[in-house]
Design an enzyme around this catalytic site. Structure first.
Site, PDB file in Angstrom:
ATOM      1  N   THR A  41      64.874 -84.821  -6.929  1.00 53.21           N
ATOM      2  CA  THR A  41      64.395 -83.444  -6.793  1.00 53.21           C
ATOM      3  C   THR A  41      63.415 -83.314  -5.643  1.00 53.21           C
ATOM      4  O   THR A  41      63.500 -82.383  -4.840  1.00 53.21           O
ATOM      5  CB  THR A  41      63.719 -82.989  -8.105  1.00 53.21           C
ATOM      6  OG1 THR A  41      64.706 -82.935  -9.138  1.00 53.21           O
ATOM      7  CG2 THR A  41      63.076 -81.623  -7.948  1.00 53.21           C
ATOM      8  N   GLU A 199      50.886 -64.378 -15.176  1.00 52.58           N
ATOM      9  CA  GLU A 199      50.432 -65.616 -15.805  1.00 52.58           C
ATOM     10  C   GLU A 199      49.956 -65.345 -17.237  1.00 52.58           C
ATOM     11  O   GLU A 199      49.211 -64.396 -17.477  1.00 52.58           O
ATOM     12  CB  GLU A 199      49.296 -66.238 -14.983  1.00 52.58           C
ATOM     13  CG  GLU A 199      48.545 -67.380 -15.636  1.00 52.58           C
ATOM     14  CD  GLU A 199      49.436 -68.550 -16.033  1.00 52.58           C
ATOM     15  OE1 GLU A 199      49.278 -69.047 -17.169  1.00 52.58           O
ATOM     16  OE2 GLU A 199      50.282 -68.956 -15.223  1.00 52.58           O
ATOM     17  N   ALA A 266      58.534 -70.062 -12.670  1.00 52.69           N
ATOM     18  CA  ALA A 266      57.767 -71.269 -12.346  1.00 52.69           C
ATOM     19  C   ALA A 266      56.855 -71.607 -13.522  1.00 52.69           C
ATOM     20  O   ALA A 266      55.632 -71.674 -13.402  1.00 52.69           O
ATOM     21  CB  ALA A 266      56.941 -71.046 -11.076  1.00 52.69           C
ATOM     22  N   GLY A 268      56.767 -74.389 -15.306  1.00 53.01           N
ATOM     23  CA  GLY A 268      56.655 -75.818 -15.565  1.00 53.01           C
ATOM     24  C   GLY A 268      57.996 -76.526 -15.569  1.00 53.01           C
ATOM     25  O   GLY A 268      59.048 -75.928 -15.326  1.00 53.01           O
ATOM     26  N   ASP A 309      58.470 -88.581 -14.177  1.00 49.08           N
ATOM     27  CA  ASP A 309      58.393 -87.318 -14.896  1.00 49.08           C
ATOM     28  C   ASP A 309      58.946 -87.379 -16.312  1.00 49.08           C
ATOM     29  O   ASP A 309      58.639 -86.515 -17.132  1.00 49.08           O
ATOM     30  CB  ASP A 309      59.161 -86.230 -14.131  1.00 49.08           C
ATOM     31  CG  ASP A 309      58.418 -85.732 -12.905  1.00 49.08           C
ATOM     32  OD1 ASP A 309      57.363 -86.305 -12.582  1.00 49.08           O
ATOM     33  OD2 ASP A 309      58.900 -84.770 -12.271  1.00 49.08           O
ATOM     34  N   ALA A 317      54.992 -86.804  -7.778  1.00 45.99           N
ATOM     35  CA  ALA A 317      55.806 -87.818  -7.111  1.00 45.99           C
ATOM     36  C   ALA A 317      55.037 -89.113  -6.911  1.00 45.99           C
ATOM     37  O   ALA A 317      55.566 -90.213  -7.115  1.00 45.99           O
ATOM     38  CB  ALA A 317      56.300 -87.282  -5.769  1.00 45.99           C
ATOM     39  N   HIS A 441      32.370 -86.809  14.176  1.00 48.33           N
ATOM     40  CA  HIS A 441      32.050 -85.401  14.406  1.00 48.33           C
ATOM     41  C   HIS A 441      32.775 -84.920  15.658  1.00 48.33           C
ATOM     42  O   HIS A 441      32.796 -85.632  16.661  1.00 48.33           O
ATOM     43  CB  HIS A 441      30.538 -85.229  14.600  1.00 48.33           C
ATOM     44  CG  HIS A 441      30.131 -83.841  14.995  1.00 48.33           C
ATOM     45  ND1 HIS A 441      30.059 -82.809  14.083  1.00 48.33           N
ATOM     46  CD2 HIS A 441      29.818 -83.309  16.213  1.00 48.33           C
ATOM     47  CE1 HIS A 441      29.685 -81.704  14.717  1.00 48.33           C
ATOM     48  NE2 HIS A 441      29.547 -81.988  16.010  1.00 48.33           N
TER      49      HIS A 441
END
Length: 462
Positions: A41, A199, A266, A268, A309, A317, A441
């Site tokens: 995926t 949500e 979306a 999960g 997963d 990942a 810097h």
């Protein structure tokens, strides 16, 4: 059929990394993958293509909003969506072909097809049964949906469909304010879509630092995204070209509808273990469908392991990659280790959001005494030159020992900056150790040092 030391099922980041490491450790290794390309995926329909679109759309945003200020004048670029998708596909191709090259280089056999495990020590692919002393399940995850929400990958889409829409929608509704929803929502908002995020909870990016959540949502609102919080989606109704989303607000139980050209679901992901035959094998699963493993990533069936997963833990990942290398070491007779307390998380919007370790909320719940060192990118010269001074670095350290317990960054290149904290935490460093380390810097990383200084006598540029 060849006798393998290890067969890995799945070629995503966990699977392909595990296969390569197994081969490097002298094990005869094969990897089973049913897609036409390797990478799972992540490389095909996840991490890599989404980052390509995030990068392209960010370049457009820079051209539209910041180029003229820098003296780069001319006509603003127009979007050739077909070409942008081609660029995305080319990026996928380069990465997946790269994994194929690494398999050949390390003598990993690619067994093409979908696997099942008829019994311990055997993997069936098509009509062929391959024997292996060890089997590693790295089958990954798939998008999860909601009751009443039917995905067709055309109008109502998951992340997979959102990466290949035939045209840029005028109106997009995103169900879920997690990482995937905000990243892809951000892409389409930059490309001109009117994006509304719905949500269920009262805060975006659940589980993240509360201060980051508020700052992040405020920033995304400035970029044109609309949020409906505390809302439970009841259903979606789709035609060939349009969709309607019905939701209920928890605060007053009122019902509302919103129209969209595209709905992105979306909400999960869930473990993908279909067809492996785990029930018949007696492999223990959790109530959420995750494969249960021990400290050595071995399942309840000897010789069968699982990573990534499809087991417990964050669906990331790099977490899967770490587990892949660790279980390879275990099988090779070495020590395999994953420090689950030092796994960074990144959201690749602009600004980026990154975190590692504990949140303030978690430390308060534990009752642990801690101190906070915080520094705004407004005090960072490099960030101001990049039009990226919004956001901050927050470091959490133990009040008594000064040991770094976690960090939360919202700002430019946060996904790169967080790794300084990861290394520090891996070595048990104190905030003072970071503060006393010379930083070049001008760099954005100076903000990390200033936050560390804020854990002690105070930052210089604030």
């Amino acid at each position: 059929m060849a006798q393998y030391d290890v067969i890995i099922i799945g070629s995503g980041p966990g699977g392909y990394v595990c296969a390569i490491r197994c081969a490097q450790l002298g094990l005869k290794t094969a990897c089973v993958e049913g897609r036409d390309t390797l990478g799972g995926t992540c490389l095909n329909v996840g991490c890599i293509p989404s980052k390509a679109l995030l990068h392209a759309s960010h370049m457009l945003h820079e051209a539209e909003h910041n180029f003229a200020t820098m003296g780069l004048k001319g006509k603003s670029p127009s979007v050739d969506w077909k070409q942008m998708l081609s660029y995305k596909d080319d990026t996928i191709g380069q990465n997946t072909k790269g994994i194929e090259f690494l398999f050949k280089k390390n003598k990993v056999d690619w067994i093409k097809g979908w696997a099942s495990i008829p019994e311990a020590g055997k993997v069936k692919v098509g009509d062929d049964v391959h024997e292996a002393k060890n089997i590693i399940i790295a089958s990954g995850s798939e998008p999860s949906s909601l009751p009443g929400v039917e995905v067709d990958e055309k109008v109502v889409v998951t992340s997979t469909g959102a990466l290949e829409l035939p045209k840029i929608p005028k109106k997009m509704v995103v169900i879920g304010a997690g990482v995937i929803g905000l990243e892809l929502g951000s892409v389409y908002a930059r490309l001109g879509a009117e994006v509304t995020v719905i949500e269920y909870l009262d805060a975006i990016t659940p589980g993240m630092d509360g201060e980051v959540q508020k700052t992040f949502q405020r920033t995304l609102k400035k970029q044109g995204m609309t949020f409906v919080m505390g809302a439970a989606v009841q259903k979606t109704e789709a035609s060939k070209t349009k969709a309607k989303v019905t939701y209920t607000l928890k605060k007053d139980d009122s019902t509302h509808e919103i129209d969209a050209d595209t709905v992105l679901v979306a909400t999960g992901r869930k473990p993908y273990t279909e067809g492996l035959g785990l029930d018949a094998l007696g492999v223990d699963l959790s109530k959420r469908g995750q494969i249960q493993v021990g400290k050595d990533w071995q399942t309840s069936v000897k010789g069968i392991y699982a990573i990534g997963d499809c087991i417990d833990g964050p669906m990331l990942a790099h977490k899967a990659e770490d587990e892949g290398m660790a279980v390879a070491s275990v099988i090779a007779g070495k020590h395999g280790h994953v420090n689950y307390n030092v796994i960074p998380g990144v959201i690749y919007t602009w600004p980026e959001v990154a975190n590692v370790g504990k949140t303030e909320e978690a430390l308060k719940e534990e009752g642990r005494a801690y101190k906070v060192g915080k520094f705004s990118f407004m005090g960072n010269g490099r960030a101001k030159a990049m039009f990226a001074a919004e956001g901050f670095v927050k470091i959490l350290a133990d009040k008594d020992t000064d040991r770094v317990l976690g960090a939360h960054i919202i700002g430019p290149n946060a996904g790169e900056l967080i790794h300084e904290i990861c290394v520090a935490m891996e070595f048990g460093a104190s905030a003072e150790d970071i503060a006393l380390t010379c930083h070049a810097h001008p760099t954005c990383s100076e903000a990390v040092r200033e936050a560390a200084l804020a854990c002690g006598d105070g930052p210089i540029h604030s």
